[in-house]
Write an enzyme that holds these catalytic residues in place. Structure first.
Site, PDB file in Angstrom:
ATOM      1  N   CYS A 158      11.014  50.943  -3.368  1.00 41.68           N
ATOM      2  CA  CYS A 158      10.548  52.167  -3.067  1.00 41.68           C
ATOM      3  C   CYS A 158      11.633  52.882  -1.933  1.00 41.68           C
ATOM      4  O   CYS A 158      11.517  54.096  -1.471  1.00 41.68           O
ATOM      5  CB  CYS A 158       9.162  52.467  -2.336  1.00 41.68           C
ATOM      6  SG  CYS A 158       8.983  52.012  -0.667  1.00 41.68           S
ATOM      7  N   CYS A 201       4.372  52.994  -2.305  1.00 36.23           N
ATOM      8  CA  CYS A 201       5.398  51.711  -2.701  1.00 36.23           C
ATOM      9  C   CYS A 201       4.494  51.409  -3.912  1.00 36.23           C
ATOM     10  O   CYS A 201       3.534  50.543  -3.646  1.00 36.23           O
ATOM     11  CB  CYS A 201       5.475  50.736  -1.472  1.00 36.23           C
ATOM     12  SG  CYS A 201       6.502  49.340  -1.987  1.00 36.23           S
ATOM     13  N   CYS A 231      13.283  48.681   1.187  1.00 37.35           N
ATOM     14  CA  CYS A 231      12.282  48.130   0.381  1.00 37.35           C
ATOM     15  C   CYS A 231      13.042  48.243  -1.155  1.00 37.35           C
ATOM     16  O   CYS A 231      13.588  49.490  -1.345  1.00 37.35           O
ATOM     17  CB  CYS A 231      10.943  48.904   0.478  1.00 37.35           C
ATOM     18  SG  CYS A 231      10.078  48.414  -0.710  1.00 37.35           S
ATOM     19  N   GLU A 283       0.889  -1.241  -0.059  1.00 38.89           N
ATOM     20  CA  GLU A 283       0.016   0.053  -0.100  1.00 38.89           C
ATOM     21  C   GLU A 283       0.802   1.252  -0.050  1.00 38.89           C
ATOM     22  O   GLU A 283       1.957   1.178   0.455  1.00 38.89           O
ATOM     23  CB  GLU A 283      -1.054   0.179   1.310  1.00 38.89           C
ATOM     24  CG  GLU A 283      -1.754  -1.258   1.467  1.00 38.89           C
ATOM     25  CD  GLU A 283      -2.303  -1.261   2.787  1.00 38.89           C
ATOM     26  OE1 GLU A 283      -2.449  -0.505   3.516  1.00 38.89           O
ATOM     27  OE2 GLU A 283      -2.663  -2.376   3.176  1.00 38.89           O
ATOM     28  N   LYS A 310      10.539   3.873   3.452  1.00 35.84           N
ATOM     29  CA  LYS A 310      10.589   5.391   3.047  1.00 35.84           C
ATOM     30  C   LYS A 310      11.158   5.635   1.984  1.00 35.84           C
ATOM     31  O   LYS A 310      12.431   5.061   1.791  1.00 35.84           O
ATOM     32  CB  LYS A 310      11.242   5.824   4.636  1.00 35.84           C
ATOM     33  CG  LYS A 310      10.314   5.569   5.772  1.00 35.84           C
ATOM     34  CD  LYS A 310       9.451   7.024   5.774  1.00 35.84           C
ATOM     35  CE  LYS A 310       8.798   6.671   7.057  1.00 35.84           C
ATOM     36  NZ  LYS A 310       8.898   7.808   8.170  1.00 35.84           N
ATOM     37  N   ASP A 354       0.392  10.423   3.947  1.00 37.98           N
ATOM     38  CA  ASP A 354       1.019  11.087   4.652  1.00 37.98           C
ATOM     39  C   ASP A 354      -0.068  12.463   5.309  1.00 37.98           C
ATOM     40  O   ASP A 354      -0.320  13.310   4.964  1.00 37.98           O
ATOM     41  CB  ASP A 354       2.197  11.936   4.224  1.00 37.98           C
ATOM     42  CG  ASP A 354       3.332  12.331   5.066  1.00 37.98           C
ATOM     43  OD1 ASP A 354       3.242  11.756   6.512  1.00 37.98           O
ATOM     44  OD2 ASP A 354       4.171  13.099   4.909  1.00 37.98           O
ATOM     45  N   LYS A 356       2.063   4.717   1.581  1.00 38.70           N
ATOM     46  CA  LYS A 356       1.824   4.933   2.904  1.00 38.70           C
ATOM     47  C   LYS A 356       1.420   6.763   2.925  1.00 38.70           C
ATOM     48  O   LYS A 356       2.307   7.514   2.271  1.00 38.70           O
ATOM     49  CB  LYS A 356       3.347   5.297   3.482  1.00 38.70           C
ATOM     50  CG  LYS A 356       3.384   5.613   5.065  1.00 38.70           C
ATOM     51  CD  LYS A 356       4.702   5.256   5.781  1.00 38.70           C
ATOM     52  CE  LYS A 356       4.873   5.280   7.158  1.00 38.70           C
ATOM     53  NZ  LYS A 356       4.457   6.587   7.340  1.00 38.70           N
ATOM     54  N   CYS A 416       7.466  46.647   4.524  1.00 42.33           N
ATOM     55  CA  CYS A 416       7.347  48.094   3.887  1.00 42.33           C
ATOM     56  C   CYS A 416       6.390  48.829   4.216  1.00 42.33           C
ATOM     57  O   CYS A 416       5.118  48.798   3.912  1.00 42.33           O
ATOM     58  CB  CYS A 416       7.652  48.130   2.365  1.00 42.33           C
ATOM     59  SG  CYS A 416       7.565  49.839   1.936  1.00 42.33           S
ATOM     60  N   TYR A 419      -6.987   2.052   5.513  1.00 42.10           N
ATOM     61  CA  TYR A 419      -6.189   0.821   5.151  1.00 42.10           C
ATOM     62  C   TYR A 419      -6.090  -0.317   6.144  1.00 42.10           C
ATOM     63  O   TYR A 419      -5.493  -1.270   5.809  1.00 42.10           O
ATOM     64  CB  TYR A 419      -4.627   1.310   5.144  1.00 42.10           C
ATOM     65  CG  TYR A 419      -4.010   2.041   6.472  1.00 42.10           C
ATOM     66  CD1 TYR A 419      -4.008   1.541   7.582  1.00 42.10           C
ATOM     67  CD2 TYR A 419      -4.092   3.635   6.400  1.00 42.10           C
ATOM     68  CE1 TYR A 419      -3.603   2.392   8.789  1.00 42.10           C
ATOM     69  CE2 TYR A 419      -3.783   4.210   7.429  1.00 42.10           C
ATOM     70  CZ  TYR A 419      -3.519   3.473   8.666  1.00 42.10           C
ATOM     71  OH  TYR A 419      -3.149   4.412   9.804  1.00 42.10           O
TER      72      TYR A 419
HETATM   73  P1  AMP Z   1       5.195   6.169  11.604  1.00 41.41           P
HETATM   74  O1  AMP Z   1       4.350   7.384  12.173  1.00 41.41           O
HETATM   75  O2  AMP Z   1       6.234   6.623  10.710  1.00 41.41           O
HETATM   76  O3  AMP Z   1       5.343   5.279  12.729  1.00 41.41           O
HETATM   77  O4  AMP Z   1       4.112   5.216  10.536  1.00 41.41           O
HETATM   78  C1  AMP Z   1       3.042   5.036  11.008  1.00 41.41           C
HETATM   79  C2  AMP Z   1       1.909   5.367  10.411  1.00 41.41           C
HETATM   80  O5  AMP Z   1       1.526   5.417   9.301  1.00 41.41           O
HETATM   81  C3  AMP Z   1       0.507   4.842  10.872  1.00 41.41           C
HETATM   82  O6  AMP Z   1       0.095   5.333  12.301  1.00 41.41           O
HETATM   83  C4  AMP Z   1      -0.281   5.173   9.824  1.00 41.41           C
HETATM   84  O7  AMP Z   1      -1.034   6.481  10.372  1.00 41.41           O
HETATM   85  C5  AMP Z   1       0.475   5.716   8.741  1.00 41.41           C
HETATM   86  N1  AMP Z   1       0.190   5.225   7.526  1.00 41.41           N
HETATM   87  C6  AMP Z   1      -0.063   5.568   6.373  1.00 41.41           C
HETATM   88  N2  AMP Z   1      -0.284   4.823   5.391  1.00 41.41           N
HETATM   89  C7  AMP Z   1      -0.415   3.582   5.999  1.00 41.41           C
HETATM   90  C8  AMP Z   1      -0.873   2.220   5.583  1.00 41.41           C
HETATM   91  N3  AMP Z   1      -1.228   2.263   4.063  1.00 41.41           N
HETATM   92  N4  AMP Z   1      -0.946   1.510   6.535  1.00 41.41           N
HETATM   93  C9  AMP Z   1      -0.573   1.575   7.674  1.00 41.41           C
HETATM   94  N5  AMP Z   1      -0.376   2.728   8.215  1.00 41.41           N
HETATM   95  C10 AMP Z   1      -0.183   3.747   7.372  1.00 41.41           C
HETATM   96 ZN    ZN Z   2       8.210  49.642  -0.629  1.00 38.60          ZN
END
Ligand code: AMP
Ligand code: ZN
Length: 663
Positions: free
Chosen positions: A404, A425, A401, A111, A309, A115, A113, A419, A222
């Site tokens: 001006c 300006c 600035c 899957e 990562k 963010d 990851k 400024c 997930y």
């Molecule tokens: P970390 O925060 O680096 O420890 O990574 C773990 C976190 O990755 C988990 O708590 C999830 O919130 C997140 N995460 C994002 N995508 C996934 C995924 N596909 N499966 C499991 N965890 C995921």
């Molecule tokens: Zn200015």
């Protein structure tokens, strides 16, 4: 069909359309049709409060206030993930697994990851009952009200779901929505958010769920966890979750062996920038749940899963120069001009440096080789100096600035230099006029940003009031102008005199006064003169106006030049007060918020609402800690009653109310 059936049908239909739009990304009706149906449901629910349902699609707009987020224990602990950074790390991991399981064939679910911020959502009998943040893994914060406003999160499940389970996922903010939010901040002179991930996680803890509802958040799932689940592998679990109505990205893939895992990783390392949201790696999970159980957990993470990562894409290049941009509000932004270099699929020539502190912290100097990285931010950033060039002195931030030559100021607590030459300006003058004419402001047809610069450079305008004195003969000689376009411009300016006060107020470009704040102020004060006379204390008392905004408003009107410009706008006939239909009968209910519930005899519901507003009060859509009175008629919904009692809000009859405004 009974009213209740109609309401139920509309709810089902709207839930399905939300699903089509937010989960499948395949809407089957227009936004307009959707809004109409939603309106129809809202009206019916208002007429029949006895059929109130907190899980109705009408409740997705939020409005619930959470003062303190309650701490809740997770029924199943939320673990972290172990990290790996190379193929070898993953091979070692497989060896460790096989020590436990023996030499069995292993399949993996791969899957992305995502963010963002992790979330655990509990469902019982197909209804969302609670959403909790990860917290320390054992317990988190109850953010149910906020999560319910995210339309990709199903409130009712479909199909053959288990009676009770938790589902885990990530709340994210896709790039497009993040950029839009920042655009709006920049427009009112606010500092933009630094990255989508922090913004997503900050959103979960906002007290006002209506604010959360406005943010374009998404939720990607997930992991399903519970007893007696109807699947035996992670991959089938994902498919099942999809069937029940959850948004589970289709990029997930079943790998028959580690080699296929590597292929997946390599593919997404290259293509991750094509995704609409941020991903910082891949998560690899042993597919068979029986195997997962045998492998179990370490103190912190499952032994059956591993995060891989991606290396943040980074290059080195030379810092050629630093330029300083002056914004409409006078804020100075330093920008790094780089030797062009290829990074994450685009050629990078510039990087943001944010402010003086950032330059000092990095200690970057012109001529240095620098590391440039593309992370969650759209604009690449400089991470560190890779190799010092031949500049011996630290970079000196400009003191004047660049446009001006006025000496810059930096107030306490401000990250940026400013400024202060508001009226002399050029980029500030041009920027302000450009803001004045935009679509959401005065919407002046036939006048674009470039024309404003032309008019300014020709000495024809130095502020927005000057626009109203322009003559056709003055415009025609300008570059790219002709009889017809000059005429359009003059007509456009003339037409802007009908733009309502709240938009004029926004157009003035007072710092921190964006569209919403302008509406609030216009509604409350009704005229520019009343706002000009308000003190900081008065302003703070207005709903949702904080001291930063109040200070900025007062400062604006302390300036004599602003007063002169506004007087001229008045003479030209620009709307500087609210129309007559918006005038009040009295201010007896000033500052009070009412929620109306039930069926009435003296008034119809609409009359009641109008009477509240005509006397200066506010009508709330749902009961919250901001509600002062609930006007209860016959058949008030039991959950509303309970809520009002819980929050100790006064419940009054329509006769009480009548006495309030007549007495
Ligand atoms: P970390 O925060 O680096 O420890 O990574 C773990 C976190 O990755 C988990 O708590 C999830 O919130 C997140 N995460 C994002 N995508 C996934 C995924 N596909 N499966 C499991 N965890 C995921
Ligand atoms: Zn200015």
């Amino acid at each position: 069909m009974s009213v209740l059936d109609t309401i139920k049908n509309l709810r089902d239909e709207l839930n399905q359309h939300n699903y089509n739009y937010y989960v499948l990304d395949k809407p089957t009706i227009s936004d307009f049709e959707f809004d109409q149906k939603l309106k129809q449901l809202q009206d019916l629910e208002a007429q029949h409060p006895e059929f109130f349902d907190e899980n109705s699609p009408t409740q997705r707009v939020g409005g619930m206030i959470t003062k303190n987020f309650e701490t809740v224990k997770h029924e199943y602990r939320m673990y972290s993930l172990d990290n790996s950074y190379s193929i070898e790390d993953l091979q070692d991991w497989e060896v460790r697994i096989q020590k436990v399981l023996g030499d069995v064939p292993l399949e993996y679910t791969c899957e992305l990851k995502y963010d963002g911020a992790s979330i655990s959502i509990s469902y019982e009998n197909g209804r969302l009952v609670r959403a909790v943040t990860r917290g320390d893994g054992f317990q988190g914060d109850d953010v149910t009200n906020n999560i319910k406003t995210i339309k990709a999160v199903p409130i009712h499940l479909k199909g053959d779901f288990p009676e009770k389970f938790d589902i885990r996922g990530e709340i994210i903010l896709p790039f497009a929505g993040f950029e839009k939010m920042n655009q709006e901040l920049i427009e009112i002179g606010e500092t933009p958010y630094s990255n989508p991930r922090n913004t997503a996680s900050g959103s979960l803890k906002l007290q006002d769920s209506a604010e959360v509802a406005k943010r374009p958040l998404d939720c990607l799932l997930y992991f399903v966890i519970g007893n007696n689940l109807p699947f035996t592998t992670q991959f089938d679990g994902l498919q099942k979750a999809r069937d029940w109505g959850f948004k589970v990205p289709i990029q997930s893939k079943l790998a028959k062996n580690l080699n296929e895992v590597f292929e997946y990783i390599n593919y997404w390392d290259k293509h991750r920038h094509d995704l609409p949201y941020e991903t910082d790696g891949v998560v690899i999970k042993v597919n068979n749940l029986q195997h997962q159980e045998e492998l179990g957990y370490t103190a912190k993470s499952p032994r059956w899963a591993m995060a891989y990562k991606f290396k943040a894409e980074q290059v080195t290049t030379k810092l050629n120069s630093i330029s300083y941009q002056v914004g409409r509000t006078g804020a100075i932004t330093p920008v790094a001009n780089l030797e062009p270099v290829q990074l994450a699929g685009t050629i990078v020539k510039r990087a943001s440096l944010h402010n003086a502190d950032q330059i000092e912290k990095l200690d970057i100097r012109i001529g240095d080789e620098v590391f440039v990285e593309k992370g969650g931010e759209i604009i690449p950033k400089i991470i560190a100096v890779a190799k010092r060039g031949n500049q011996e002195e630290p970079t000196k931030y400009i003191t004047h600035c660049p446009e001006c030559q006025t000496e810059l100021v930096r107030s306490e607590g401000e990250a940026n230099h400013f400024c202060p030459n508001f009226y002399g300006c050029p980029p500030q003058i041009i920027g302000r006029i450009q803001h004045f004419i935009t679509r959401k402001a005065m919407d002046i047809d036939g006048l674009g940003g470039e024309t404003v610069a032309l008019l300014f450079n020709a000495g024809l305008v130095t502020n927005y009031a000057d626009l109203y004195e322009l003559k056709k003969e003055q415009i025609i000689p300008l570059e790219r102008m002709a009889e017809k376009s000059a005429e359009n411009l003059i007509n456009g300016i003339e037409k802007s005199k009908t733009i309502p006060f709240e938009r004029v107020l926004y157009a003035l470009g007072i710092r921190y006064v964006g569209e919403t704040v302008a509406k609030k102020l216009a509604k409350h004060y009704k005229s520019i003169d009343a706002i000009a006379q308000a003190s900081i204390m008065d302003l703070i008392l207005v709903d949702e106006i904080g001291d930063k905004i109040a200070q900025s408003v007062v400062q604006f009107f302390e300036n004599q030049e602003n007063i002169t410009i506004i007087d001229r706008l008045k003479q030209f006939g620009v709307q500087l007060e609210s129309g007559a239909d918006e005038a009040l009968l009295s201010e007896k209910l000033k500052g009070k918020t009412f929620v109306v519930s039930g069926v009435f005899e003296i008034y119809s519901r609409d009359e009641l609402k109008k009477a509240i507003e005509d006397n200066g009060g506010k009508v709330g859509s749902s009961i919250s800690s901001k509600t002062d009175f609930v006007i209860a008629g016959d058949n008030m919904g039991p959950s509303k009653l309970e809520k009002a009692n819980q929050l100790k809000i006064a419940i009054i009859s329509e006769t009480d109310f009548k006495n309030m405004i007549d007495g």
